[in-house]
Write a protein that holds these residues in place. Structure first.
Motif, PDB file in Angstrom:
ATOM      1  N   THR A 106     -51.799   9.264  29.932  1.00  0.00           N
ATOM      2  CA  THR A 106     -53.072   9.719  30.502  1.00  0.00           C
ATOM      3  C   THR A 106     -54.238   8.892  29.967  1.00  0.00           C
ATOM      4  OG1 THR A 106     -53.472  11.410  28.779  1.00  0.00           O
ATOM      5  CG2 THR A 106     -52.165  12.068  30.702  1.00  0.00           C
ATOM      6  N   ASP A 107     -54.189   8.520  28.684  1.00  0.00           N
ATOM      7  CA  ASP A 107     -55.247   7.692  28.117  1.00  0.00           C
ATOM      8  C   ASP A 107     -55.252   6.310  28.758  1.00  0.00           C
ATOM      9  OD1 ASP A 107     -57.319   7.203  25.974  1.00  0.00           O
ATOM     10  OD2 ASP A 107     -55.837   5.716  25.361  1.00  0.00           O
ATOM     11  N   SER A 108     -54.069   5.766  29.016  1.00  0.00           N
ATOM     12  CA  SER A 108     -53.967   4.452  29.651  1.00  0.00           C
ATOM     13  C   SER A 108     -54.532   4.483  31.072  1.00  0.00           C
ATOM     14  CB  SER A 108     -52.505   4.000  29.670  1.00  0.00           C
ATOM     15  OG  SER A 108     -52.355   2.787  30.380  1.00  0.00           O
ATOM     16  N   LEU A 109     -54.259   5.544  31.805  1.00  0.00           N
ATOM     17  CA  LEU A 109     -54.788   5.670  33.167  1.00  0.00           C
ATOM     18  C   LEU A 109     -56.315   5.786  33.150  1.00  0.00           C
ATOM     19  CD1 LEU A 109     -52.146   8.128  34.662  1.00  0.00           C
ATOM     20  CD2 LEU A 109     -52.518   5.748  35.377  1.00  0.00           C
ATOM     21  N   ALA A 110     -56.842   6.486  32.168  1.00  0.00           N
ATOM     22  CA  ALA A 110     -58.303   6.613  32.059  1.00  0.00           C
ATOM     23  C   ALA A 110     -58.941   5.258  31.766  1.00  0.00           C
ATOM     24  CB  ALA A 110     -58.665   7.621  30.975  1.00  0.00           C
ATOM     25  N   VAL A 151     -53.041  20.609  36.302  1.00  0.00           N
ATOM     26  CA  VAL A 151     -52.779  19.200  36.026  1.00  0.00           C
ATOM     27  C   VAL A 151     -53.273  18.346  37.192  1.00  0.00           C
ATOM     28  CG1 VAL A 151     -50.849  19.666  34.468  1.00  0.00           C
ATOM     29  CG2 VAL A 151     -50.437  19.464  36.939  1.00  0.00           C
ATOM     30  N   VAL A 152     -53.020  17.051  37.142  1.00  0.00           N
ATOM     31  CA  VAL A 152     -53.587  16.110  38.120  1.00  0.00           C
ATOM     32  C   VAL A 152     -53.370  16.567  39.555  1.00  0.00           C
ATOM     33  CG1 VAL A 152     -53.219  13.811  39.101  1.00  0.00           C
ATOM     34  CG2 VAL A 152     -53.569  14.058  36.647  1.00  0.00           C
ATOM     35  N   GLN A 153     -52.142  16.993  39.863  1.00  0.00           N
ATOM     36  CA  GLN A 153     -51.825  17.350  41.248  1.00  0.00           C
ATOM     37  C   GLN A 153     -52.613  18.568  41.746  1.00  0.00           C
ATOM     38  OE1 GLN A 153     -49.508  16.650  38.863  1.00  0.00           O
ATOM     39  NE2 GLN A 153     -48.964  14.607  39.638  1.00  0.00           N
ATOM     40  N   SER A 154     -53.195  19.348  40.846  1.00  0.00           N
ATOM     41  CA  SER A 154     -54.015  20.495  41.245  1.00  0.00           C
ATOM     42  C   SER A 154     -55.380  20.062  41.761  1.00  0.00           C
ATOM     43  CB  SER A 154     -54.208  21.448  40.056  1.00  0.00           C
ATOM     44  OG  SER A 154     -52.967  21.922  39.566  1.00  0.00           O
ATOM     45  N   ASN A 165     -43.907  15.819  36.325  1.00  0.00           N
ATOM     46  CA  ASN A 165     -44.684  15.273  37.446  1.00  0.00           C
ATOM     47  C   ASN A 165     -45.375  13.960  37.099  1.00  0.00           C
ATOM     48  OD1 ASN A 165     -44.053  17.561  38.993  1.00  0.00           O
ATOM     49  ND2 ASN A 165     -45.831  18.681  38.201  1.00  0.00           N
ATOM     50  N   GLY A 166     -45.822  13.826  35.870  1.00  0.00           N
ATOM     51  CA  GLY A 166     -46.551  12.628  35.491  1.00  0.00           C
ATOM     52  C   GLY A 166     -47.817  12.464  36.319  1.00  0.00           C
ATOM     53  N   ALA A 167     -48.229  11.216  36.524  1.00  0.00           N
ATOM     54  CA  ALA A 167     -49.404  10.916  37.351  1.00  0.00           C
ATOM     55  C   ALA A 167     -49.378   9.446  37.705  1.00  0.00           C
ATOM     56  CB  ALA A 167     -50.696  11.260  36.614  1.00  0.00           C
TER      57      ALA A 167
END
Length: 352
Positions: free
Chosen positions: A301-305, A214-217, A252-254
């Motif tokens: 995730t789509d909103s962040l993109a 995920v994002v944190q990786s 965790n979210g992002a």
């Protein structure tokens, strides 16, 4: 009869004044602003086809005046039907298809391009449409000036100024080198890669074991996930394009700062000047929730993109959403075989 010098001088003054006035009037007409000139160019391609179905892609270039919204129309000649669309809202009446911009791609400056994709059905044959029109203007690669008003009289006609035609060549849409595009993400990105390879996709890497990443990786540029990416790059060469998939676990979210770090790291590990695509996890049918991402997680995730694509400092491309239908999901989150191929076709439409 005697001439009168004073009267002759008056006649001469009047004639000169009239000549100056006519010249000024003619100059005013010539200097009038040019009329609006609409124009467009379209490149249509079928990126994938199978018995009874196909994926179509349409690249639109506006070579006329800037647009704040657009409507593209065309007609199919062999009974094809659009069944699913992305990057536009599509409706169809008989053979006539109408595609309207969505919220994030309505502005189309002069010489700017956008693209849309769709899945469709066919039976017998699948010829390409040729009668595209953008906001009512036929897309033939030239500008089409509005009627102009010319002066009806004058001492001599001024040269007419025609709008300069836009470029007549189509955008480069040829095949890119095989495996020249990398990707980062989690098992959802792996699903896309699995389907992409299964339907014969060549440009993007196949799956390379990013499940759970995920994002944190990906925020640490020296993480084990980036080390796996570098091993792929050593095999195929540093990629000239990278797809960044924003993938999360519910707990965790992002954050947007984390997304920006992913983009920075992608540029560091890719070839100089690489194109960066960014999207979220696949979205699902209404009422369906991915338990790994949590309620509203895929939409986040789509909103962040979209936010990253709208941020001019990031210089990334948002190709659109990936979607999974209810019959394409195996465990509430991941794609089954049918879903993988659907995701693969969507990727093929986005970047070939």
């Amino acid at each position: 009869m005697h001439s009168h010098p004073r009267r002759a001088g008056i006649r001469l003054f009047v004639a000169v004044a009239m000549s100056v006035a006519v010249s000024a009037a003619v100059s005013t007409v010539v200097a009038a602003p040019a009329a609006a000139a609409p124009g467009c160019r379209v490149a249509y391609s079928v990126s994938s086809q199978w018995p009874g179905g196909f994926t179509g892609n349409v690249a639109i270039t506006n070579i006329g005046d800037p647009l704040s919204s657009w409507t593209l129309t065309w007609s199919f000649s062999a009974g094809q039907q659009v069944t699913q669309a992305w990057n536009s809202t599509i409706s169809q009446s008989g053979s006539q298809v109408t595609a309207r911009n969505v919220s994030y791609n309505g502005n189309l400056p002069t010489n700017a391009s956008t693209s849309l994709g769709f899945n469709g059905s066919w039976n017998g044959s699948n010829p390409a449409p040729t009668n595209f029109a953008l906001n009512g203007t036929t897309c033939n690669g030239t500008t089409q000036p509005s009627p102009t008003i010319s002066p009806t009289a004058g001492p001599s006609p001024s040269p007419s100024l025609s709008p300069t035609p836009g470029p007549t060549t189509s955008p480069t849409t040829g095949p890119q080198p095989a495996r020249s595009m990398g990707f980062i993400g989690c098992s959802m990105a792996e699903n896309v890669a699995q389907g992409y390879v299964a339907i014969g996709g060549q440009r993007m890497w196949g799956p390379y074991g990013t499940g759970g990443a995920v994002v944190q990786s990906w925020t640490n540029t020296n993480s084990s996930s980036w080390q796996a990416f570098d091993r792929q790059a050593a095999q195929y060469g540093r990629p000239t394009a990278v797809w960044v998939q924003i993938c999360i676990f519910a707990q965790n979210g992002a954050t947007y700062n984390e997304v920006r770090q992913l983009i920075t790291n992608a540029r560091q590990h890719a070839a100089p000047g690489a194109t960066i695509y960014i999207s979220g996890q696949p979205l699902y049918d209404p009422g369906q929730t991915c338990f790994l991402a949590g309620n509203g997680g895929p939409e986040l995730t789509d909103s962040l993109a979209r936010q990253a694509a709208a941020d001019a400092t990031q210089n990334v491309i948002y190709p659109g959403t990936f979607r999974l239908r209810s019959n394409e999901v195996s465990d509430g989150c991941h794609a089954n075989t049918t879903g993988q191929q659907s995701l693969g076709r969507q990727a093929m439409a986005y970047w070939g």
